[in-house]
Write a protein that holds these residues in place. Structure first.
Motif, PDB file in Angstrom:
ATOM      1  N   LEU A   3      32.875 -10.544  47.903  1.00 48.51           N
ATOM      2  CA  LEU A   3      33.974 -11.082  48.697  1.00 48.51           C
ATOM      3  C   LEU A   3      34.639 -12.209  47.934  1.00 48.51           C
ATOM      4  CD1 LEU A   3      32.255 -11.359  52.197  1.00 48.51           C
ATOM      5  CD2 LEU A   3      33.729  -9.536  51.382  1.00 48.51           C
ATOM      6  N   SER A   4      35.946 -12.345  48.153  1.00 49.61           N
ATOM      7  CA  SER A   4      36.637 -13.476  47.547  1.00 49.61           C
ATOM      8  C   SER A   4      36.188 -14.752  48.255  1.00 49.61           C
ATOM      9  CB  SER A   4      38.154 -13.298  47.668  1.00 49.61           C
ATOM     10  OG  SER A   4      38.547 -13.425  49.030  1.00 49.61           O
ATOM     11  N   HIS A   5      36.510 -15.859  47.652  1.00 45.58           N
ATOM     12  CA  HIS A   5      36.117 -17.147  48.245  1.00 45.58           C
ATOM     13  C   HIS A   5      36.705 -17.296  49.641  1.00 45.58           C
ATOM     14  CE1 HIS A   5      34.920 -21.303  48.533  1.00 45.58           C
ATOM     15  NE2 HIS A   5      36.181 -21.655  48.784  1.00 45.58           N
ATOM     16  N   GLU A  11      34.268 -15.309  56.714  1.00 41.13           N
ATOM     17  CA  GLU A  11      33.018 -14.735  57.231  1.00 41.13           C
ATOM     18  C   GLU A  11      32.078 -15.831  57.715  1.00 41.13           C
ATOM     19  OE1 GLU A  11      29.199 -12.099  55.734  1.00 41.13           O
ATOM     20  OE2 GLU A  11      30.923 -12.336  54.406  1.00 41.13           O
ATOM     21  N   ALA A  12      31.918 -16.886  56.938  1.00 36.69           N
ATOM     22  CA  ALA A  12      31.030 -17.989  57.326  1.00 36.69           C
ATOM     23  C   ALA A  12      31.534 -18.670  58.597  1.00 36.69           C
ATOM     24  CB  ALA A  12      30.926 -18.998  56.189  1.00 36.69           C
ATOM     25  N   ASP A  13      32.841 -18.879  58.697  1.00 39.41           N
ATOM     26  CA  ASP A  13      33.410 -19.507  59.893  1.00 39.41           C
ATOM     27  C   ASP A  13      33.201 -18.634  61.127  1.00 39.41           C
ATOM     28  OD1 ASP A  13      34.249 -21.674  58.415  1.00 39.41           O
ATOM     29  OD2 ASP A  13      36.335 -20.979  58.243  1.00 39.41           O
TER      30      ASP A  13
END
Length: 159
Positions: A3-5, A11-13
């Motif tokens: 995944l791109s940054h 995703e993390a959010d």
């Protein structure tokens, strides 16, 4: 697939949002969780008593003690559930929405290989932990029987 940054941050959010929602759900639905834990405690205590105790009269006494200890179990189990389960459920859900198998570049593959390399060591460690837990269960069962006998004899002498 990497995944791109920006995608990884999204995703993390979103997973953080899922965790917060599950945490809120666990706090809001406390009564439902208590009922679920009560049902699991009833089933588990019956199985544990039947599995560990062969003397029929002692089973009745232990069932009574299990009923008396249910509020204490409920208190600690609810705290454990509220502090631990939202994260466990979020991790499980996150694993469910990742499609496909990880590629060779993915860090999950490295973790899986690492786990496989240390599998005999982990199995040995788990076997040691199981033996320790079985010993503790035997001691606790003996202590419980002793306490029940003392409590019963105190009640008999008090009459």
């Amino acid at each position: 697939m990497k995944l791109s940054h920006k995608e990884a941050q999204i995703e993390a959010d979103r997973m953080h949002d899922v965790l917060l929602l599950l945490d809120h759900l666990a706090m809001r639905e406390e009564a439902t969780i208590k009922i679920i834990l009560d049902c699991l405690y009833d089933i588990g205590s019956i199985y544990l008593i039947n599995q560990r105790t062969k003397v029929r009269p002692l089973k009745g006494l232990l069932n009574g003690i299990a009923r008396l200890s249910k509020p204490a179990f409920r208190f600690f189990a609810l705290r454990w559930f509220q502090s631990t389960c939202p994260q466990l459920i979020a991790n499980w859900l996150h694993a469910q929405v990742k499609f496909g198998t990880p590629s060779q570049d993915d860090t999950n593959t490295i973790e899986i290989v690492h786990v496989q390399d240390t599998l005999p060591e982990r199995v040995q460690q788990q076997a040691t932990e199981i033996k320790t837990l079985r010993t503790r269960i035997k001691w606790l069962t003996g202590a419980l029987i002793s306490i029940a006998a003392l409590w019963g004899s105190t009640l008999m002498l008090g009459r």
